[in-house]
Write an enzyme that holds these catalytic residues in place. Structure first.
Site, PDB file in Angstrom:
ATOM      1  N   ASP A  10       3.763  64.096  -8.530  1.00 42.05           N
ATOM      2  CA  ASP A  10       2.350  63.532  -8.515  1.00 42.05           C
ATOM      3  C   ASP A  10       1.137  64.334  -7.964  1.00 42.05           C
ATOM      4  O   ASP A  10       0.478  64.864  -7.081  1.00 42.05           O
ATOM      5  CB  ASP A  10       2.494  62.518  -7.391  1.00 42.05           C
ATOM      6  CG  ASP A  10       2.105  61.384  -7.320  1.00 42.05           C
ATOM      7  OD1 ASP A  10       0.686  61.586  -7.691  1.00 42.05           O
ATOM      8  OD2 ASP A  10       1.898  60.174  -6.183  1.00 42.05           O
ATOM      9  N   ASP A  34      -5.995  58.438 -12.919  1.00 39.73           N
ATOM     10  CA  ASP A  34      -7.660  57.776 -11.953  1.00 39.73           C
ATOM     11  C   ASP A  34      -7.604  56.924 -11.503  1.00 39.73           C
ATOM     12  O   ASP A  34      -8.144  57.357  -9.973  1.00 39.73           O
ATOM     13  CB  ASP A  34      -8.338  57.398 -13.841  1.00 39.73           C
ATOM     14  CG  ASP A  34      -9.955  57.819 -13.627  1.00 39.73           C
ATOM     15  OD1 ASP A  34      -9.787  58.022 -12.371  1.00 39.73           O
ATOM     16  OD2 ASP A  34     -10.789  56.773 -14.104  1.00 39.73           O
TER      17      ASP A  34
HETATM   18  N1  AR6 Z   1      -0.008  62.012 -11.106  1.00 39.24           N
HETATM   19  C1  AR6 Z   1      -0.035  62.584 -12.498  1.00 39.24           C
HETATM   20  N2  AR6 Z   1       0.244  63.126 -14.118  1.00 39.24           N
HETATM   21  C2  AR6 Z   1       0.146  60.888 -14.048  1.00 39.24           C
HETATM   22  C3  AR6 Z   1      -0.078  60.163 -12.882  1.00 39.24           C
HETATM   23  C4  AR6 Z   1      -0.178  60.964 -11.413  1.00 39.24           C
HETATM   24  N3  AR6 Z   1      -0.428  60.561 -10.113  1.00 39.24           N
HETATM   25  N4  AR6 Z   1      -0.160  58.445 -12.608  1.00 39.24           N
HETATM   26  C5  AR6 Z   1       0.097  59.117 -14.890  1.00 39.24           C
HETATM   27  N5  AR6 Z   1      -0.249  60.319 -14.610  1.00 39.24           N
HETATM   28  P1  AR6 Z   1      -4.182  57.849 -18.678  1.00 39.24           P
HETATM   29  P2  AR6 Z   1      -5.523  59.052 -20.204  1.00 39.24           P
HETATM   30  C6  AR6 Z   1       0.133  60.677 -16.255  1.00 39.24           C
HETATM   31  O1  AR6 Z   1      -3.694  56.603 -19.318  1.00 39.24           O
HETATM   32  O2  AR6 Z   1      -4.657  58.687 -21.419  1.00 39.24           O
HETATM   33  C7  AR6 Z   1      -7.642  55.660 -17.323  1.00 39.24           C
HETATM   34  O3  AR6 Z   1      -7.680  54.411 -16.591  1.00 39.24           O
HETATM   35  C8  AR6 Z   1       0.496  59.396 -17.501  1.00 39.24           C
HETATM   36  O4  AR6 Z   1       2.208  59.450 -17.426  1.00 39.24           O
HETATM   37  O5  AR6 Z   1      -3.672  58.531 -16.568  1.00 39.24           O
HETATM   38  O6  AR6 Z   1      -6.415  60.729 -19.788  1.00 39.24           O
HETATM   39  C9  AR6 Z   1      -8.549  56.017 -16.692  1.00 39.24           C
HETATM   40  O7  AR6 Z   1     -10.067  56.059 -16.204  1.00 39.24           O
HETATM   41  C10 AR6 Z   1       0.208  60.887 -18.454  1.00 39.24           C
HETATM   42  O8  AR6 Z   1       1.011  61.794 -18.910  1.00 39.24           O
HETATM   43  O9  AR6 Z   1      -4.926  58.836 -18.977  1.00 39.24           O
HETATM   44  C11 AR6 Z   1      -9.465  55.763 -18.383  1.00 39.24           C
HETATM   45  O10 AR6 Z   1     -10.070  54.900 -18.938  1.00 39.24           O
HETATM   46  C12 AR6 Z   1      -0.769  61.185 -18.146  1.00 39.24           C
HETATM   47  O11 AR6 Z   1      -0.550  60.973 -16.445  1.00 39.24           O
HETATM   48  C13 AR6 Z   1      -8.064  56.574 -18.926  1.00 39.24           C
HETATM   49  O12 AR6 Z   1      -6.901  55.555 -18.640  1.00 39.24           O
HETATM   50  C14 AR6 Z   1      -2.795  60.873 -18.568  1.00 39.24           C
HETATM   51  O13 AR6 Z   1      -2.496  59.377 -18.670  1.00 39.24           O
HETATM   52  C15 AR6 Z   1      -7.941  57.918 -19.369  1.00 39.24           C
HETATM   53  O14 AR6 Z   1      -6.579  57.905 -20.651  1.00 39.24           O
END
Ligand code: AR6
Length: 167
Positions: A10, A34
Site C-alpha cells: 500500500d 488517489d
Molecule cells: N497503494 C498502491 N496501489 C494502489 C492503492 C494503494 N493504496 N490503491 C489502489 N492501487 P487507479 P488510474 C492501485 O484506478 O488507473 C482515480 O479515481 C490499483 O490497484 O487508482 O491511474 C483518480 O482520481 C491499480 O493497480 O488509477 C482518477 O480519476 C493502480 O493503483 C483515476 O482513478 C492504479 O489504479 C485514475 O485511474
C-alpha cells in the site's frame, strides 16, 4: 548504483521522500490510489491541490505529504486508455518522466510509484509495466538525487507484470 524495486503493498504506508499519486486532471481526489492517498494524508491535501487549478495529462505537480510518512506527494494524471492510438504510450511515459524530474528538483532520493493508469483508466497492464520500467530505467542515470525508485503494486497480477520486466 541506482536501484529499481518492485514490491507488493500500500503506497500510503511507504516511507520515502516522495510518493506519486495516479491522479486525474482536476487534482481534486477520486477513487483508487488517489482516494487512498487523500484519506491517509488528511483534508489539508485538498487545500494544497486546489491551488494548482488542475494539471494536464502527463504533467506533474508536487505537494507536501501531510499525514503520510512520505515528505512529498507528486500528483500526475496518467492517460485514460482509448485504444492505444491516441498518444497513450507517450503520455504514460511523460507521467513517469515528469514525476521523476520534479522529485529530483526537490532533492528527493527515494521515490515510490503506483501502477499509473492501469486501474480506473484501463491502460493494459503489461504494456503499462513495460513503459513504466523503461522510463524509470532511462531516467536514473540522468538524476542528480533520485537513486531508488520503488513500484508499489497493490495486487498479485500487477506485481507479476512489473516483476517480469527487466529492471
Ligand atoms: N497503494 C498502491 N496501489 C494502489 C492503492 C494503494 N493504496 N490503491 C489502489 N492501487 P487507479 P488510474 C492501485 O484506478 O488507473 C482515480 O479515481 C490499483 O490497484 O487508482 O491511474 C483518480 O482520481 C491499480 O493497480 O488509477 C482518477 O480519476 C493502480 O493503483 C483515476 O482513478 C492504479 O489504479 C485514475 O485511474
Amino acid at each position: 548504483m541506482p536501484q529499481i524495486n518492485v514490491i507488493k503493498g500500500d503506497i500510503t504506508k511507504i516511507k520515502v521522500d516522495a510518493i506519486v499519486n495516479a491522479a486525474n486532471t482536476t487534482l481534486m481526489g477520486g477513487g483508487g490510489v488517489d482516494g487512498a492517498i487523500h484519506r491517509a494524508a488528511g483534508p489539508a491535501l485538498y487545500g494544497a491541490c486546489e491551488k494548482f487549478h488542475g494539471c494536464p495529462t502527463g504533467e506533474a505537480r508536487i505537494t507536501g505529504g501531510f499525514n503520510l510518512p512520505a515528505k512529498f506527494i507528486i500528483h500526475t494524471p496518467g492517460p485514460i486508455w482509448h485504444g492505444g492510438d491516441n498518444g497513450e504510450d507517450q503520455l504514460l511515459a511523460n507521467s513517469y518522466h515528469n514525476s521523476l524530474l520534479l522529485a529530483d528538483k526537490h532533492l528527493c532520493r527515494t521515490v515510490a510509484f503506483p501502477s499509473i493508469s492501469t486501474g480506473v483508466y484501463a491502460f493494459p497492464l503489461e504494456r503499462a509495466a513495460k513503459i513504466a520500467i523503461k522510463t524509470i530505467k532511462d531516467f536514473l542515470p540522468t538524476a542528480n538525487y533520485v537513486y531508488q525508485v520503488t513500484v508499489v503494486c497493490f495486487d498479485d497480477k500487477t506485481f507479476t507484470a512489473y516483476h517480469s520486466q527487466p529492471y
